[in-house]
Design an enzyme around this catalytic site. Sequence first.
Site, PDB file in Angstrom:
ATOM      1  N   CYS A  97      17.186  33.233  18.245  1.00 18.93           N
ATOM      2  CA  CYS A  97      16.617  32.659  17.040  1.00 18.93           C
ATOM      3  C   CYS A  97      16.522  31.153  17.221  1.00 18.93           C
ATOM      4  O   CYS A  97      17.517  30.508  17.505  1.00 18.93           O
ATOM      5  CB  CYS A  97      17.517  32.991  15.859  1.00 18.93           C
ATOM      6  SG  CYS A  97      16.786  32.497  14.312  1.00 18.93           S
TER       7      CYS A  97
ATOM      8  N   THR B  14      26.156  23.684  31.735  1.00 15.34           N
ATOM      9  CA  THR B  14      24.890  23.039  31.371  1.00 15.34           C
ATOM     10  C   THR B  14      24.847  21.637  31.966  1.00 15.34           C
ATOM     11  O   THR B  14      23.863  21.234  32.600  1.00 15.34           O
ATOM     12  CB  THR B  14      24.744  22.976  29.833  1.00 15.34           C
ATOM     13  OG1 THR B  14      24.737  24.309  29.328  1.00 15.34           O
ATOM     14  CG2 THR B  14      23.480  22.253  29.413  1.00 15.34           C
TER      15      THR B  14
ATOM     16  N   SER C 253      31.154  27.651  35.115  1.00 12.93           N
ATOM     17  CA  SER C 253      31.694  27.341  33.792  1.00 12.93           C
ATOM     18  C   SER C 253      33.042  28.026  33.633  1.00 12.93           C
ATOM     19  O   SER C 253      33.181  29.199  33.998  1.00 12.93           O
ATOM     20  CB  SER C 253      30.716  27.874  32.735  1.00 12.93           C
ATOM     21  OG  SER C 253      31.115  27.488  31.460  1.00 12.93           O
ATOM     22  N   ALA C 254      34.016  27.309  33.050  1.00 14.82           N
ATOM     23  CA  ALA C 254      35.363  27.884  32.949  1.00 14.82           C
ATOM     24  C   ALA C 254      35.431  29.089  32.018  1.00 14.82           C
ATOM     25  O   ALA C 254      36.096  30.079  32.316  1.00 14.82           O
ATOM     26  CB  ALA C 254      36.343  26.811  32.465  1.00 14.82           C
ATOM     27  N   HIS C 255      34.721  29.015  30.888  1.00 14.69           N
ATOM     28  CA  HIS C 255      34.971  30.040  29.867  1.00 14.69           C
ATOM     29  C   HIS C 255      34.379  31.402  30.218  1.00 14.69           C
ATOM     30  O   HIS C 255      34.634  32.378  29.517  1.00 14.69           O
ATOM     31  CB  HIS C 255      34.536  29.562  28.474  1.00 14.69           C
ATOM     32  CG  HIS C 255      33.070  29.435  28.253  1.00 14.69           C
ATOM     33  ND1 HIS C 255      32.332  28.408  28.792  1.00 14.69           N
ATOM     34  CD2 HIS C 255      32.206  30.186  27.547  1.00 14.69           C
ATOM     35  CE1 HIS C 255      31.076  28.546  28.410  1.00 14.69           C
ATOM     36  NE2 HIS C 255      30.969  29.623  27.663  1.00 14.69           N
TER      37      HIS C 255
HETATM   38  N1  PLP Z   1      24.276  29.685  32.998  1.00 13.52           N
HETATM   39  C1  PLP Z   1      24.546  30.936  32.611  1.00 13.52           C
HETATM   40  C2  PLP Z   1      24.092  32.082  33.462  1.00 13.52           C
HETATM   41  C3  PLP Z   1      25.256  31.170  31.425  1.00 13.52           C
HETATM   42  O1  PLP Z   1      25.515  32.424  31.052  1.00 13.52           O
HETATM   43  C4  PLP Z   1      25.687  30.054  30.667  1.00 13.52           C
HETATM   44  C5  PLP Z   1      26.412  30.239  29.417  1.00 13.52           C
HETATM   45  O2  PLP Z   1      26.491  31.285  28.847  1.00 13.52           O
HETATM   46  C6  PLP Z   1      25.368  28.771  31.124  1.00 13.52           C
HETATM   47  C7  PLP Z   1      24.660  28.625  32.288  1.00 13.52           C
HETATM   48  C8  PLP Z   1      25.794  27.557  30.354  1.00 13.52           C
HETATM   49  O3  PLP Z   1      27.192  27.416  30.440  1.00 13.52           O
HETATM   50  P1  PLP Z   1      27.953  26.364  29.511  1.00 13.52           P
HETATM   51  O4  PLP Z   1      28.109  27.045  28.196  1.00 13.52           O
HETATM   52  O5  PLP Z   1      29.268  26.111  30.190  1.00 13.52           O
HETATM   53  O6  PLP Z   1      27.136  25.166  29.411  1.00 13.52           O
END
Ligand code: PLP
Length: 359
Positions: A301, A49, A176-178
């Site tokens: 939601c 994000t 994103s790492a996770h």
């Molecule tokens: N973009 C996509 C396609 C995602 O699936 C996500 C999170 O699920 C994000 C952006 C945001 O990632 P972060 O949680 O690292 O901010």
Amino acid sequence: MAAADAPSNPSSVHGFGRRAKARLEDARARLGAALDTRANGITFTASATEALHLALHSAVASGVSRLIVSAGEHDATLACARRLAASRGVQLDVWGVDAHGVADLAALERMVSDGGDTTLVALMAANNETGVVQPVRDAALIAHTAGARMLVDGVQAVGKIPFSASDTGADYLALSAHKVGGPPGVGVLIAQGEAPVCAQFVGGGQELGRRAGTENVAGICALAAAVDEAVSDLSRMEQLAGWRDALEARIVGARGDVQVIAQHGPRLPNTLSLALPGFKGETQVMAMDLAGFAVSAGSACSSGKVRASHVLTAMGVAEDVADSAIRVSLGWSSVENDVTAFGDAWLQAANRARPLATA
Ligand code: PLP
């Protein structure tokens, strides 16, 4: 010694700090090599994000006055683009997807031909709700031909399909790492070519002055290792695709009233988005949770109101279908028995909630 054993500030000049700095730069080099991009274009952040915000703000700070954003983008991109439109007078154009959830390249071509050199185009490499893989390389070509810049949200694609930063053609790429098996709370913005990165956080001069704040060295090392491993061996994904396809065939075979979202679109190997009209997504999430499975509903939601997913709405999915959609993702640790047990549990819950008429 593992990075987590030496929690030191990489900006400190003492020995501990220098060792932390060396680990940080090793991670940057490893990530750059894994994704085929230059290491000095990499800025570490606390999430995708943040990386997406940094890219959008950097584009606007450096002269972009129009954003063309695909309708299926993650809220991180859409909300930031809307805010830039409201607060900075940026023109925001949302660009549609077809019934399979794929961004419409012909529409992009028409839209970008007008004022391309002050435009940024945003498209994700794969959608987080449907798993639909997007034509980012072709979109980048169209954008660049018109003189526009390209932002790619690569969060869902890395480690699931062949992926390299240079192949996307992106000027900005967020990860994103996770989502790759790394820890939560670490993200990356990769700037390629001449794309400027204009710091949103100022203070210390970390990350070449692009993002102030002490880096999460242990998390960054874990991210680099996770991406490196994930992109270098996709054989596991072939196995997951086989299990996903078998699960889908079993569920659709057992219940003719089930719809598979984007069934005939290009999808990630591990994602299945199912809908059973009349069996609300949130109810399915709870039923599956009780059975020991974590799935997500397509609807979201907010402020106590359930609203249909903007991704499904953009695809023209009917409201009752969108309301009953869930996303099932197979992970690196999934085994075949999990997939069979999920199919048993989901069919049992569906048959309870929406009994099939007997002949
Ligand atoms: N973009 C996509 C396609 C995602 O699936 C996500 C999170 O699920 C994000 C952006 C945001 O990632 P972060 O949680 O690292 O901010």
